[in-house]
Design a protein around this motif. Structure first.
Motif, PDB file in Angstrom:
ATOM      1  N   SER A 134      31.362  42.401  41.592  1.00  0.00           N
ATOM      2  CA  SER A 134      30.133  43.118  41.300  1.00  0.00           C
ATOM      3  C   SER A 134      28.968  42.165  41.040  1.00  0.00           C
ATOM      4  O   SER A 134      27.878  42.332  41.598  1.00  0.00           O
ATOM      5  N   VAL A 135      29.187  41.156  40.213  1.00  0.00           N
ATOM      6  CA  VAL A 135      28.123  40.209  39.861  1.00  0.00           C
ATOM      7  C   VAL A 135      27.604  39.487  41.097  1.00  0.00           C
ATOM      8  O   VAL A 135      26.394  39.329  41.282  1.00  0.00           O
ATOM      9  N   PHE A 136      28.515  39.062  41.976  1.00  0.00           N
ATOM     10  CA  PHE A 136      28.099  38.309  43.158  1.00  0.00           C
ATOM     11  C   PHE A 136      27.850  39.207  44.375  1.00  0.00           C
ATOM     12  O   PHE A 136      27.509  38.708  45.445  1.00  0.00           O
ATOM     13  N   GLY A 137      28.016  40.518  44.208  1.00  0.00           N
ATOM     14  CA  GLY A 137      27.751  41.454  45.294  1.00  0.00           C
ATOM     15  C   GLY A 137      28.642  41.218  46.503  1.00  0.00           C
ATOM     16  O   GLY A 137      28.173  41.255  47.642  1.00  0.00           O
ATOM     17  N   LEU A 138      29.921  40.984  46.252  1.00  0.00           N
ATOM     18  CA  LEU A 138      30.855  40.650  47.325  1.00  0.00           C
ATOM     19  C   LEU A 138      31.901  41.736  47.511  1.00  0.00           C
ATOM     20  O   LEU A 138      32.267  42.429  46.562  1.00  0.00           O
ATOM     21  N   LEU A 142      36.572  47.693  28.559  1.00  0.00           N
ATOM     22  CA  LEU A 142      36.513  46.427  27.840  1.00  0.00           C
ATOM     23  C   LEU A 142      35.770  46.626  26.532  1.00  0.00           C
ATOM     24  O   LEU A 142      34.835  47.428  26.459  1.00  0.00           O
ATOM     25  N   THR A 143      36.169  45.874  25.528  1.00  0.00           N
ATOM     26  CA  THR A 143      35.378  45.851  24.307  1.00  0.00           C
ATOM     27  C   THR A 143      34.095  45.080  24.607  1.00  0.00           C
ATOM     28  O   THR A 143      34.042  44.314  25.591  1.00  0.00           O
ATOM     29  N   PRO A 144      33.061  45.245  23.800  1.00  0.00           N
ATOM     30  CA  PRO A 144      31.843  44.450  24.021  1.00  0.00           C
ATOM     31  C   PRO A 144      32.131  42.944  24.022  1.00  0.00           C
ATOM     32  O   PRO A 144      31.538  42.197  24.807  1.00  0.00           O
ATOM     33  N   GLU A 145      33.052  42.513  23.175  1.00  0.00           N
ATOM     34  CA  GLU A 145      33.389  41.089  23.102  1.00  0.00           C
ATOM     35  C   GLU A 145      34.083  40.622  24.390  1.00  0.00           C
ATOM     36  O   GLU A 145      33.784  39.537  24.900  1.00  0.00           O
ATOM     37  N   GLU A 146      34.998  41.428  24.886  1.00  0.00           N
ATOM     38  CA  GLU A 146      35.690  41.073  26.136  1.00  0.00           C
ATOM     39  C   GLU A 146      34.705  41.008  27.299  1.00  0.00           C
ATOM     40  O   GLU A 146      34.737  40.073  28.097  1.00  0.00           O
ATOM     41  N   GLU A 147      33.836  41.996  27.375  1.00  0.00           N
ATOM     42  CA  GLU A 147      32.841  42.000  28.452  1.00  0.00           C
ATOM     43  C   GLU A 147      31.925  40.787  28.354  1.00  0.00           C
ATOM     44  O   GLU A 147      31.605  40.148  29.360  1.00  0.00           O
ATOM     45  N   TYR A 148      31.488  40.469  27.149  1.00  0.00           N
ATOM     46  CA  TYR A 148      30.630  39.298  26.939  1.00  0.00           C
ATOM     47  C   TYR A 148      31.322  38.039  27.467  1.00  0.00           C
ATOM     48  O   TYR A 148      30.719  37.239  28.192  1.00  0.00           O
ATOM     49  N   THR A 149      32.580  37.865  27.100  1.00  0.00           N
ATOM     50  CA  THR A 149      33.327  36.683  27.510  1.00  0.00           C
ATOM     51  C   THR A 149      33.458  36.609  29.024  1.00  0.00           C
ATOM     52  O   THR A 149      33.208  35.556  29.628  1.00  0.00           O
ATOM     53  N   LEU A 150      33.858  37.702  29.646  1.00  0.00           N
ATOM     54  CA  LEU A 150      34.043  37.687  31.099  1.00  0.00           C
ATOM     55  C   LEU A 150      32.732  37.431  31.823  1.00  0.00           C
ATOM     56  O   LEU A 150      32.693  36.665  32.790  1.00  0.00           O
ATOM     57  N   ARG A 151      31.665  38.030  31.353  1.00  0.00           N
ATOM     58  CA  ARG A 151      30.360  37.780  31.991  1.00  0.00           C
ATOM     59  C   ARG A 151      29.945  36.317  31.819  1.00  0.00           C
ATOM     60  O   ARG A 151      29.438  35.693  32.758  1.00  0.00           O
ATOM     61  N   GLU A 152      30.161  35.772  30.648  1.00  0.00           N
ATOM     62  CA  GLU A 152      29.812  34.364  30.420  1.00  0.00           C
ATOM     63  C   GLU A 152      30.601  33.449  31.347  1.00  0.00           C
ATOM     64  O   GLU A 152      30.043  32.535  31.954  1.00  0.00           O
ATOM     65  N   VAL A 153      31.886  33.709  31.484  1.00  0.00           N
ATOM     66  CA  VAL A 153      32.728  32.883  32.357  1.00  0.00           C
ATOM     67  C   VAL A 153      32.284  33.012  33.814  1.00  0.00           C
ATOM     68  O   VAL A 153      32.195  32.024  34.532  1.00  0.00           O
ATOM     69  N   ILE A 154      32.004  34.227  34.239  1.00  0.00           N
ATOM     70  CA  ILE A 154      31.580  34.433  35.628  1.00  0.00           C
ATOM     71  C   ILE A 154      30.259  33.728  35.898  1.00  0.00           C
ATOM     72  O   ILE A 154      30.105  33.039  36.909  1.00  0.00           O
ATOM     73  N   TYR A 155      29.296  33.873  34.997  1.00  0.00           N
ATOM     74  CA  TYR A 155      27.992  33.248  35.210  1.00  0.00           C
ATOM     75  C   TYR A 155      28.045  31.720  35.058  1.00  0.00           C
ATOM     76  O   TYR A 155      27.365  31.007  35.786  1.00  0.00           O
ATOM     77  N   ASP A 156      28.840  31.231  34.119  1.00  0.00           N
ATOM     78  CA  ASP A 156      28.881  29.781  33.879  1.00  0.00           C
ATOM     79  C   ASP A 156      29.831  29.037  34.814  1.00  0.00           C
ATOM     80  O   ASP A 156      29.575  27.899  35.171  1.00  0.00           O
ATOM     81  N   TYR A 157      30.950  29.659  35.178  1.00  0.00           N
ATOM     82  CA  TYR A 157      31.969  28.970  35.965  1.00  0.00           C
ATOM     83  C   TYR A 157      32.175  29.569  37.351  1.00  0.00           C
ATOM     84  O   TYR A 157      32.662  28.891  38.255  1.00  0.00           O
ATOM     85  N   GLY A 158      31.864  30.835  37.531  1.00  0.00           N
ATOM     86  CA  GLY A 158      32.193  31.533  38.768  1.00  0.00           C
ATOM     87  C   GLY A 158      31.492  31.021  40.004  1.00  0.00           C
ATOM     88  O   GLY A 158      31.973  31.223  41.114  1.00  0.00           O
ATOM     89  N   ARG A 159      30.393  30.344  39.838  1.00  0.00           N
ATOM     90  CA  ARG A 159      29.645  29.856  41.002  1.00  0.00           C
ATOM     91  C   ARG A 159      30.215  28.559  41.580  1.00  0.00           C
ATOM     92  O   ARG A 159      29.758  28.086  42.608  1.00  0.00           O
ATOM     93  N   TYR A 160      31.211  28.001  40.908  1.00  0.00           N
ATOM     94  CA  TYR A 160      31.797  26.745  41.362  1.00  0.00           C
ATOM     95  C   TYR A 160      33.076  26.978  42.157  1.00  0.00           C
ATOM     96  O   TYR A 160      33.741  27.998  42.015  1.00  0.00           O
ATOM     97  N   THR A 161      33.400  26.021  42.995  1.00  0.00           N
ATOM     98  CA  THR A 161      34.580  26.143  43.842  1.00  0.00           C
ATOM     99  C   THR A 161      35.861  26.043  43.020  1.00  0.00           C
ATOM    100  O   THR A 161      35.869  25.477  41.916  1.00  0.00           O
ATOM    101  N   ALA A 162      36.925  26.553  43.593  1.00  0.00           N
ATOM    102  CA  ALA A 162      38.237  26.451  42.948  1.00  0.00           C
ATOM    103  C   ALA A 162      38.604  24.986  42.737  1.00  0.00           C
ATOM    104  O   ALA A 162      39.143  24.624  41.689  1.00  0.00           O
ATOM    105  N   GLY A 163      38.289  24.150  43.704  1.00  0.00           N
ATOM    106  CA  GLY A 163      38.601  22.724  43.586  1.00  0.00           C
ATOM    107  C   GLY A 163      37.860  22.063  42.439  1.00  0.00           C
ATOM    108  O   GLY A 163      38.427  21.242  41.711  1.00  0.00           O
TER     109      GLY A 163
END
Length: 158
Positions: free
Chosen positions: A18-22, A84-105
């Motif tokens: 959803s975040v990356f529209g994929l 999701l709880t607000p805390e869980e959603e916050y964490t997942l969004r933070e991870v997606i925005y901070d780490y999700g844009r980088y390659t698996a490698g």
């Protein structure tokens, strides 16, 4: 008490798309990338909220932290149908925005810098399989040793 890792993995995948529209076909969310995002989510959630996002453990494998349940079911993860709880959603969004844009490698290499991961691999060659659990206590120590501002220097974007 944390949620089951498979629920979090399903929520993470759905939110990532959803975040990356994929679509799933367009997504670069490989199994390896999923393991790393979950690993970092676990640490971030504990750092912010003082509790683990999920109860499940990671093992120190050749390509970084791996969870056996996610490994066995990644291709068959159902859509997330809970809340999701607000805390869980916050964490997942933070991870997606901070780490999700980088390659698996890149995320693999980043996880290899973690002291907790290195401890789980002690006595093993770089290419030797391992199955030692990554200690949550060691993960906590990593949180206080790392300087988050330097994590993303010289990285490759997906």
């Amino acid at each position: 008490m944390g949620r089951d890792i498979l629920d979090i993995a399903s929520a993470l995948r759905d939110m990532y798309l959803s975040v990356f529209g994929l679509s799933e076909e367009e997504s670069d969310l490989t199994e390896m990338k999923m393991h790393k995002l979950l690993y970092f989510a676990q640490k971030i959630h504990y750092k912010h909220f003082g509790e683990w996002l999920f109860d499940d453990e990671f093992e120190g494998w050749i390509h970084g932290p791996v969870n056996r349940k996610v490994r066995a079911t990644f291709m068959y993860l159902p859509p997330f149908d809970g809340e999701l709880t607000p805390e869980e959603e916050y964490t997942l969004r933070e991870v997606i925005y901070d780490y999700g844009r980088y390659t698996a490698g890149y995320l693999r290499n980043l996880s290899h810098q973690e002291t907790a991961y290195k401890i789980s691999r002690e006595g093993l060659q770089e290419d030797e399989p391992g199955n030692r659990v990554i200690s949550k206590n060691d993960m906590i120590l990593d949180m206080f040793e790392s300087d988050d501002d330097t994590l993303f220097e010289d990285c490759e974007v997906r």
